[in-house]
Design an enzyme around this catalytic site. Structure first.
Site, PDB file in Angstrom:
ATOM      1  CG  HIS A 131      23.562  24.275 -43.881  1.00  0.00           C
ATOM      2  ND1 HIS A 131      23.316  23.173 -42.810  1.00  0.00           N
ATOM      3  CD2 HIS A 131      23.106  24.629 -43.684  1.00  0.00           C
ATOM      4  CE1 HIS A 131      22.507  23.220 -42.918  1.00  0.00           C
ATOM      5  NE2 HIS A 131      21.757  24.146 -42.664  1.00  0.00           N
ATOM      6  CG  ASN A 133      19.076  25.821 -39.020  1.00  0.00           C
ATOM      7  OD1 ASN A 133      19.327  26.238 -37.905  1.00  0.00           O
ATOM      8  ND2 ASN A 133      18.348  26.391 -40.477  1.00  0.00           N
ATOM      9  CE1 TYR A 134      25.631  26.656 -35.256  1.00  0.00           C
ATOM     10  CE2 TYR A 134      25.557  29.084 -36.524  1.00  0.00           C
ATOM     11  CZ  TYR A 134      26.144  27.796 -35.806  1.00  0.00           C
ATOM     12  OH  TYR A 134      27.210  27.488 -36.531  1.00  0.00           O
ATOM     13  NE  ARG A 135      16.153  23.588 -36.403  1.00  0.00           N
ATOM     14  CZ  ARG A 135      17.109  22.630 -36.738  1.00  0.00           C
ATOM     15  NH1 ARG A 135      18.193  24.030 -37.611  1.00  0.00           N
ATOM     16  NH2 ARG A 135      17.483  21.436 -36.658  1.00  0.00           N
ATOM     17  CD  GLU A 314      12.663  35.158 -54.548  1.00  0.00           C
ATOM     18  OE1 GLU A 314      14.540  35.147 -54.728  1.00  0.00           O
ATOM     19  OE2 GLU A 314      12.278  34.682 -55.759  1.00  0.00           O
ATOM     20  CB  SER A 315      14.225  33.841 -47.437  1.00  0.00           C
ATOM     21  OG  SER A 315      14.024  34.623 -46.849  1.00  0.00           O
TER      22      SER A 315
END
Length: 353
Positions: A131, A133-135, A314-315
């Site tokens: 997994h 994640n970059y935000r 869905e995402s």
């Protein structure tokens, strides 16, 4: 002198490039598999995104069996959205961002958010789930009748967050060392204290309290990274080097994003063809059940997404595996077994580098 490119635009452009690179790397690894489904979408309340999702083709009665693919399910999604956060989402955000006080506005707060989130569930039990994640997030001053519509928005608060983590079903210590070592190298260019602080945060964050174990073997997790004080880092005015300006923190995030492929693809290349038994597949599905438990019960990104108006369900739920298993009082994972080796490190996280 040309005008400075807004940070929100820089982040959006980078995430689009990174998404293409990551999806392309997975498609190159398994050239006979179906391509990722590319789904561009528009958010009614403001913003756009693109979901790139892989699902193993199902068997169809009367037809030849589908090819065996390296991946079983995967998604590499980006979203660039804006709008107004309602009070429940602000309350959740305030609880999650203790490092950074947020203004209290009962009418809601305008926001901008851009991020890439990916989850990859390989088919082979010896190949770990990953997994990342970059935000980037902004809270913006609400517009009034006197606000110049052509003026850039007044940013009340901004921060970066992200990280990546590995979730194996079977422990290969060399894989853990490679994954963590690649992340450590990316962090080292920006300050020696970043990797130990964010590795510890990752171990704490991806913990399943009702099971007394971690979801996986960790990696990095960070949030609320901006120019101000941070609860997990030394003061920006201390002699310890750490990124503080928007450009410095963005450079750090880009180094982490660019480290994803070299941190994970070499592991997948080695493990995806390892022979496995039905018992090992059974254990993989049990571990995936733990993955589901964490994501639906504790993951704050999932909870925040479901509270956001116009959320693309869905995402948000793309992270869940296609198949999982729950057994009542399972007999797998006992001490002295290969499954038990994994459980030892899930109950007592280790320093891998």
């Amino acid at each position: 002198m040309s005008p400075r490119v807004p940070m929100r635009q820089q982040v959006e452009e980078y995430l689009n490039v990174l998404q293409d690179e990551i999806v392309g790397a997975f498609e190159k690894l398994d050239p006979t598999a179906p391509l990722f489904k590319r789904d561009s979408w528009v958010r009614t309340q403001g913003g756009v995104g693109k979901s790139c999702v892989f699902a193993a083709p199902p068997a169809v009665e009367g037809l030849s069996p589908p090819p065996v693919t390296v991946l079983e399910k995967a998604g590499v999604n980006i979203s660039v959205v804006h709008g107004t956060l309602p009070p429940p989402a602000i309350k959740q955000m305030r609880a999650d961002h203790m490092s950074m006080p947020l203004p209290d506005r009962p009418e809601g707060l305008p926001f901008f958010a851009a991020g890439l989130s990916l989850v990859v569930h390989p088919r082979n039990p010896h190949a770990p789930t990953v997994h990342a994640n970059y935000r980037y997030f902004e809270i913006i001053e609400p517009a009034t009748r006197d606000t110049d519509p052509d003026a850039p928005p007044t940013v009340l608060a901004w921060w970066f967050g992200g990280g990546s983590d590995l979730t194996p079903s079977y422990l290969y210590e060399e894989d853990a060392v490679h994954f963590h070592g690649t992340l450590q190298t990316a962090c080292a260019r920006h300050g020696a204290q970043l990797h130990p602080a964010f590795k510890k945060w990752c171990d704490e964050y991806f913990y399943i309290p009702h099971r007394g174990e971690s979801r996986g073997i960790g990696g990095l997790f960070f949030d609320d990274l901006n120019e101000g004080p941070h609860l997990r880092l030394p003061s920006p005015t201390s002699e310890v080097v750490r990124p503080t300006t928007p450009d410095e923190i963005f450079a750090f995030v880009k180094d982490l994003g660019n480290s994803f492929i070299p941190s994970y693809l070499p592991i997948l290349e080695i493990r995806h063809a390892t022979p496995y038994t039905e018992q090992q597949r059974r254990w993989q599905l049990i571990r995936r059940g733990r993955y589901v438990e964490f994501n639906l019960v504790y993951d704050r990104g999932t909870k925040f997404g479901l509270m956001t108006p116009g959320a693309r369900i869905e995402s948000i739920l793309m992270s869940l595996p296609e198949t999982a298993r729950w057994e009542y009082m399972t007999d797998m994972g006992a001490e002295g077994t290969e499954e038990g080796r994994l459980m030892t490190v899930l109950r007592a996280p280790r320093a891998w580098v």
